[in-house]
Design an enzyme around this catalytic site. Sequence first.
Site, mmCIF file in Angstrom:
data_model
loop_
_atom_site.group_PDB
_atom_site.id
_atom_site.type_symbol
_atom_site.label_atom_id
_atom_site.label_comp_id
_atom_site.label_asym_id
_atom_site.label_seq_id
_atom_site.Cartn_x
_atom_site.Cartn_y
_atom_site.Cartn_z
ATOM 1 N N SER A 67 45.237 97.388 30.091
ATOM 2 C CA SER A 67 45.951 98.633 30.368
ATOM 3 C C SER A 67 46.018 98.939 31.867
ATOM 4 C CB SER A 67 45.286 99.768 29.586
ATOM 5 O OG SER A 67 46.099 100.908 29.540
ATOM 6 N N ASP A 77 52.275 91.239 42.470
ATOM 7 C CA ASP A 77 53.701 91.312 42.785
ATOM 8 C C ASP A 77 53.943 91.541 44.273
ATOM 9 O OD1 ASP A 77 54.370 90.886 40.155
ATOM 10 O OD2 ASP A 77 54.561 93.011 39.672
ATOM 11 N N LYS A 101 47.622 94.762 26.886
ATOM 12 C CA LYS A 101 47.919 96.079 26.297
ATOM 13 C C LYS A 101 48.855 96.814 27.247
ATOM 14 C CE LYS A 101 47.180 99.891 23.754
ATOM 15 N NZ LYS A 101 47.859 100.935 24.516
#
Length: 681
Positions: free
Chosen positions: A467, A478, A492
């Site tokens: 999460s 990224d 998740k």
Amino acid sequence: MITTVTRRLLPLLLASSLTFSSAYAENLIPTKEQQQAAQDIVERLNYGHYREVELNDQLSVEIYDHFLEQLDGNKAYFTQPEIQQFDKYRLRLDDDLKKGDLTAAFEIYNLYQEKVVARIKSQLKLLEDFPEDYVFDRNDALMIDREDFAWAANDDELDKLWSKRLENSLLSLKLSGKDLADAKKTLNRRLENQLKRITQTRDEDVFQIYMNAYTQLYDPHTQYQSPRSSETFNIRMKLSLEGIGALLQTEDEFTKVVSLVPGGPASQAGELKPADKIIGVGQDNEEIVDVIGWRLDEVVDLIRGPKASTVRLQVIPANAKDNSQTKVISIVRNTVKLEDQAAKKSIVTLKEDGQAKKIGVIDIPAFYVDFEAWRQGKEDYRSTTRDVLKLIQELQAEDIDGLVIDLRNNGGGALQEANSLVGLFIERGATVQVRNAEGRIDILGDPDQNVAYDGPLAVLVNRLSASASEIFAGAIQDYQRGIVIGSQTFGKGTVQSVTPLEHGQLKLTRAKFYRISGESTQHMGVVPDIQYPSLVDADQVGESSLEFALPWDKVQAVRHKEYSPLQLWLPELKERHQVRAEEDPDLKYLAAQQDLFEEMRSVKQVSLNEAARKAESERLDAQQLALENQRRKAKGLEPIEELNDIPDHNEDPNQDIELVESGRILLDMIELADTAMAKAD
């Protein structure tokens, strides 16, 4: 006197056909409230769930199959003729649900319950007649997982299966240290408890099972909770009030650990692990109560208790060779406190070219914030980002060469903290995208231009990083702000909300997380730039292990800068890591452990021969001991004689294989960056 040959064959000879006329007289029927709730759930799913699913004949077949799987996933009770008599419902359930008609579900369940009661009574009779001088020397085996098997042709075929199950249960108890007389008594109590509990089933239990057979087809986190379950949801699912801090679920006849609450008593004790199966619960020094076959809420009630008291859990470890391999774990009950979840720092010291290099480590067990203090406007409220900022400043004062953010076992928490924590390492920009059920995408980001730390950075994750952890790790990856190391994360990437109903409540998946690259964190999680061997079974733990999990997909990427040429360095970083993995004793040991655990998990059947079981257990123990001593010899350490003699280095970051190697990878990054800078000059 019964001969040895006769004793070997006795379990099969004792198997008898079942009769159902007096096994269970009461038929359960649905209430009007449940019929109305079924219609309400259909409407909420149609208009509120993230995923658009049409309730039609195709879904009716899936509901039918999933309901049977929930009841009899191992195909141990129903026979093929009984399944055929239910086939009339395969294409009707969609229409029935829209009308609130629950006839099919209750008819199927009533026969199931009748079969279970009769089967337990039959097992009790077989157990009573089982000789206490029985010799477990048959060359036969019991299949553990029968999910892919065909339904039994008749009850005689099931009798043979249950005869083997009884024999295996007794053998497992005998291998765990009991004599056969005590094993029979233990198994008798277990069966009597199961009989008592199945006959206490109420209409609401049937309704909840059936509704979840339907709702979970949308995704595994969408669940109906009965009025009783709704009232005790936080306690039952998190055990956060005077419990141990664990998320539990029922799997077949066992209570399985799904995850641990960061900072909770079980997490701090360090012995209970995800995918462990709880088979017994004891209070302080009292006798451990066998809980195989118990309802989840009843097991939870046993685990709960007064603060500061001790609960003892008898568990089958996730990596156990078979169900005879058990251990007892003692945990002191407590509430989960904010300070127990707080981030903490340490330093890993490495040698490079004769010089000591210091790698700072910040361990973040959860993404937390003191919401009450924050709402009250207190300036000194605690949060993950605030605590990490202070720790970074303290580590910089100690002149660290690089920083590792350790998110292993971090199951998530406050989204706002994952968002703001990214902001400590980038100037400003988007951190995560949230797409709701209507398709609208909201972009969350860091508006602050300030950066708390701009040095070499690594993020360490594992299968239990979920999460909010995945949002942070994904953003760092990224932006190429740092290197992500470890094993593939949980996956998740969905958001749930609880919707009250007139009867119970519905936990509904409403949104989905996406990285700024456009890739979802759902299902696939975050794949590290450099991967370590994982001792956690991905088939048992993680979103991809859950049936009907929402798929991975993409949305449009958000424009973002890249802070380093990490992708250019990765081939060299991986090559250097691989060289160490083939030479370093600790890394070789980690890879060998993974191979051994995968071998143990691949077992599909267990022998009913006592000598064979003992030999296999001794072989695996010897193999583990040999691996440990091979590692110790390579490091110049004294060998050990037993696995229990392995020292515990959980609190020493310099003995943590993964942390040490992450530090080495950071030093490689620093060297490559320095080389690139020198060439540029």
